[in-house]
Enzyme design. Structure first.
Site, PDB file in Angstrom:
ATOM      1  CB  SER A 134     -11.559  23.240  54.169  1.00 40.06           C
ATOM      2  OG  SER A 134     -11.870  22.489  55.298  1.00 40.06           O
ATOM      3  N   PRO A 135     -11.884  25.648  56.326  1.00 39.78           N
ATOM      4  CG  PRO A 135     -12.617  25.126  58.469  1.00 39.78           C
ATOM      5  CD  PRO A 135     -12.919  24.899  57.040  1.00 39.78           C
TER       6      PRO A 135
ATOM      7  CB  CYS B 256      -4.641  28.348  60.900  1.00 39.62           C
ATOM      8  SG  CYS B 256      -5.671  28.431  62.340  1.00 39.62           S
TER       9      CYS B 256
ATOM     10  CE1 TYR C 186      -6.048  23.550  67.860  1.00 36.13           C
ATOM     11  CE2 TYR C 186      -7.660  22.917  66.201  1.00 36.13           C
ATOM     12  CZ  TYR C 186      -6.356  23.250  66.551  1.00 36.13           C
ATOM     13  OH  TYR C 186      -5.366  23.274  65.608  1.00 36.13           O
TER      14      TYR C 186
ATOM     15  NE  ARG D  43      -4.094  18.872  52.283  1.00 33.12           N
ATOM     16  CZ  ARG D  43      -3.835  17.575  52.371  1.00 33.12           C
ATOM     17  NH1 ARG D  43      -2.586  17.168  52.506  1.00 33.12           N
ATOM     18  NH2 ARG D  43      -4.807  16.688  52.333  1.00 33.12           N
TER      19      ARG D  43
HETATM   20  C1  LIG Z   1      -2.672  25.221  56.488  1.00 38.60           C
HETATM   21  C2  LIG Z   1      -3.885  24.560  57.071  1.00 38.60           C
HETATM   22  C3  LIG Z   1      -4.555  25.173  58.125  1.00 38.60           C
HETATM   23  C4  LIG Z   1      -5.713  24.591  58.658  1.00 38.60           C
HETATM   24  N1  LIG Z   1      -6.422  25.261  59.628  1.00 38.60           N
HETATM   25  C5  LIG Z   1      -7.617  24.795  60.012  1.00 38.60           C
HETATM   26  C6  LIG Z   1      -8.469  25.595  60.823  1.00 38.60           C
HETATM   27  O1  LIG Z   1      -8.182  26.724  61.152  1.00 38.60           O
HETATM   28  N2  LIG Z   1      -9.659  25.054  61.218  1.00 38.60           N
HETATM   29  C7  LIG Z   1     -10.040  23.787  60.825  1.00 38.60           C
HETATM   30  O2  LIG Z   1     -11.125  23.342  61.210  1.00 38.60           O
HETATM   31  N3  LIG Z   1      -9.262  23.042  60.021  1.00 38.60           N
HETATM   32  C8  LIG Z   1      -8.087  23.527  59.589  1.00 38.60           C
HETATM   33  N4  LIG Z   1      -7.347  22.809  58.692  1.00 38.60           N
HETATM   34  C9  LIG Z   1      -7.872  21.536  58.150  1.00 38.60           C
HETATM   35  C10 LIG Z   1      -8.579  21.801  56.812  1.00 38.60           C
HETATM   36  O3  LIG Z   1      -9.751  22.563  57.005  1.00 38.60           O
HETATM   37  C11 LIG Z   1      -8.976  20.489  56.117  1.00 38.60           C
HETATM   38  O4  LIG Z   1      -9.897  19.807  56.921  1.00 38.60           O
HETATM   39  C12 LIG Z   1      -7.775  19.594  55.850  1.00 38.60           C
HETATM   40  O5  LIG Z   1      -6.714  20.337  55.254  1.00 38.60           O
HETATM   41  C13 LIG Z   1      -8.141  18.435  54.930  1.00 38.60           C
HETATM   42  O6  LIG Z   1      -8.647  18.918  53.713  1.00 38.60           O
HETATM   43  P1  LIG Z   1      -7.737  18.955  52.359  1.00 38.60           P
HETATM   44  O7  LIG Z   1      -7.241  17.569  52.143  1.00 38.60           O
HETATM   45  O8  LIG Z   1      -8.694  19.419  51.298  1.00 38.60           O
HETATM   46  O9  LIG Z   1      -6.615  19.939  52.596  1.00 38.60           O
HETATM   47  C14 LIG Z   1      -6.171  23.357  58.165  1.00 38.60           C
HETATM   48  C15 LIG Z   1      -5.467  22.728  57.140  1.00 38.60           C
HETATM   49  C16 LIG Z   1      -4.354  23.321  56.575  1.00 38.60           C
HETATM   50  C17 LIG Z   1      -3.663  22.641  55.413  1.00 38.60           C
END
Ligand SMILES: Cc1cc2nc3c(=O)[nH]c(=O)nc-3n(C[C@H](O)[C@H](O)[C@H](O)COP(=O)(O)O)c2cc1C
Length: 483
Positions: free
Chosen positions: A113-114, A116, A272, A414
């Site tokens: 997943s994206p 930052c 955003y 994550r």
């Molecule tokens: C450190 C961090 C940075 C993130 N940055 C972005 C981002 O740049 N663009 C976006 O669409 N989502 C962003 N997310 C959300 C993740 O893409 C994802 O949707 C979210 O973490 C839930 O998924 P997970 O439970 O597998 O971590 C970010 C999440 C984390 C933890």
């Protein structure tokens, strides 16, 4: 008696709540059963059995291996209909089946997943990004997203955000893309975005979404509403602002093509700039860009159409949406289906379904796979391919989601931060040995695949005789004869 009842409640409450939650989730499946009526019977049955999350792909395989094999075969047959020459005799688990988006073939259905990294300087990705994306691509996901990459200096969330508005950034991204393509089979998707009213804020570890104390910049949004009460009040965008933003997205799209990305994602989620148009909580406009969902969609669709025209026709595009605001007065389920349908008609190949982070009044209900029902609804009501994400942590969950037709690809954020080799380890567990691995790392792959065969056998033994094999029993007959 009161003490006994209190003790009884303490002991039983969690179990009862779990059963009630499972019953709730199950109820939702029955309420929307019409969504699944076109499914192949095996997939329908698998979806019905796994609806409440207690029965999963892996535990069903222990109880009813023949049924899961049948389901794997039916899934592989669907993939064959898409023109892939995949095995039906020994079908791979759903997560290791390929997927085609336009002319791009994704080798498996796991995505990173994206995320930052807040580590760029002047928007330029650096060695941290090369190692970060390089290591994770080698770990084997079929598709990897970049962090939100900003289309102009003032489109950044924080001073550490990556960008793609100048030649130096383009060259830096090109280096990372080239490394990924040279060493992995992973397809690489650039996420482009504009921070809107959540811009000019601090790095994640210094105070996420909190305004910069110095060095900030002017922010704009659909309406002049601050994110937190003490956040900067954004300027309401006028038509000239919209034209400038469209141009920035198009120029970044052209740079993305020159940098060699395989796919492009437009970020319309998480509050955003473009998300601020979509949600009624953040869009209070009275002109043609506010009011009905069609009006709220107008500007995001305009940006998407301009990018689609600039992006090569053979390469796919996705859009990330927040399918709910988790708040009263916010996006409705009907809105999210209408938004996905409109993007599908505009040429989107995949809807990346996230939720929330749009307004501080959000009250999300977190839990395992908590956003998957939104991806499922969009997939099966708007008729678009979807990617789900959100607290999905195991290969078992990924296979369960895919096999039940809840999404077409599953993204993990994550889990990839703690384990770059997540997909390779899952491939070893399921014996998907055609997963790409660079020659430098082949001995590691060989070892994990060998160990996984033994681990699976242990699990089977545990099921059959209630204990794993002893060391002596693990020896081959020849070894046993020799001792
Ligand atoms: C450190 C961090 C940075 C993130 N940055 C972005 C981002 O740049 N663009 C976006 O669409 N989502 C962003 N997310 C959300 C993740 O893409 C994802 O949707 C979210 O973490 C839930 O998924 P997970 O439970 O597998 O971590 C970010 C999440 C984390 C933890």
């Amino acid at each position: 008696m009161p003490a006994a009842l209190a003790r009884f409640e303490r002991g039983r409450r969690e179990e009862v709540e779990k059963i009630q939650h499972a019953a709730d989730v199950s109820l939702v499946w029955f309420e929307h059963v019409a969504r699944y009526l076109d499914f192949e019977p095996v997939q329908f049955a698998f979806g019905a059995m796994t609806r409440a999350k207690a029965i999963t792909y892996d535990n069903l395989r222990l109880r009813a291996p023949a049924f899961v094999e049948k389901m794997d075969r039916a899934f592989a047959e669907g993939v064959r209909k898409e023109g892939f020459d995949v095995s039906l005799d020994k079908p791979a688990a759903p997560m290791f089946q390929p997927l085609r988006l336009r002319e791009m073939v994704v080798p498996n259905r796991v995505a990173m997943s994206p995320m930052c990294m807040y580590s760029a300087e002047g928007g330029v990705p650096n060695d941290f990004h090369l190692v970060h994306y390089g290591a994770r691509a080698i770990g084997g996901p079929g598709l990897m997203f970049t962090e939100m990459t900003c289309v102009s200096r003032d489109a950044r969330i924080t001073p550490g955000c990556a960008g793609l508005w100048n030649d130096e950034q383009e060259a830096a991204w090109r280096r990372i893309v080239d490394f990924v393509h040279a060493n992995a089979a992973t397809k690489f998707c650039l996420q482009l975005g504009h921070a809107g009213r959540k811009g000019a804020t601090k790095l994640m570890w210094e105070g996420i979404d909190r305004p910069l104390e110095s060095g900030g910049w002017e922010v704009m949004s659909a309406s002049p509403l601050p994110y937190f009460p003490n956040s900067t009040v954004p300027r309401e965008m006028n038509r000239a602002d919209m034209d400038a933003v469209v141009t920035d997205f198009v120029l970044a799209t052209e740079r993305a093509e020159r940098a060699g990305f395989d796919m492009l994602e437009l970020h319309c989620a998480h509050g955003y700039l473009l998300a601020s148009f979509l949600s009624p909580l953040t869009n209070h406009r009275t002109d043609a860009y506010g009011g009905s969902v069609e009006n709220r969609l107008r500007f995001p669709l305009e940006v998407f159409a301009a990018m689609r025209a600039a992006w090569p026709a053979h390469k796919p595009m996705s859009v990330r949406v927040s399918a709910t605001d988790w708040a009263e007065g916010g996006l409705t389920p009907e809105d999210s289906v209408a938004i996905a349908s409109a993007f599908r008609e505009a040429g989107v190949d995949l809807v990346d379904v996230s939720t929330g982070q749009t307004a501080t009044v959000s009250r999300p209900l977190y839990g395992r796979m908590f956003q998957t029902p939104f991806a499922e609804r969009i997939r099966n009501e708007a008729g678009t391919a979807t990617m789900c994400v959100g607290n999905i942590t195991t290969p078992d969950q990924i296979n369960t989601i895919l096999a039940a037709g809840r999404a077409d690809i599953v993204a993990l954020g994550r889990p990839h931060l703690s384990d770059p080799g997540f997909t390779l380890r899952a491939a070893a567990w399921y014996g998907a040995d055609d997963i790409h691995c660079p020659p430098q790392y082949a001995p590691g792959k060989d070892q994990i695949f060998r160990n996984s065969v033994r681990d699976r056998a242990d699990l089977e033994d545990l099921k059959v005789r209630g204990r794993p094999k002893t060391r002596a029993e693990l020896r081959s007959p020849a070894e046993q004869a020799a001792t």
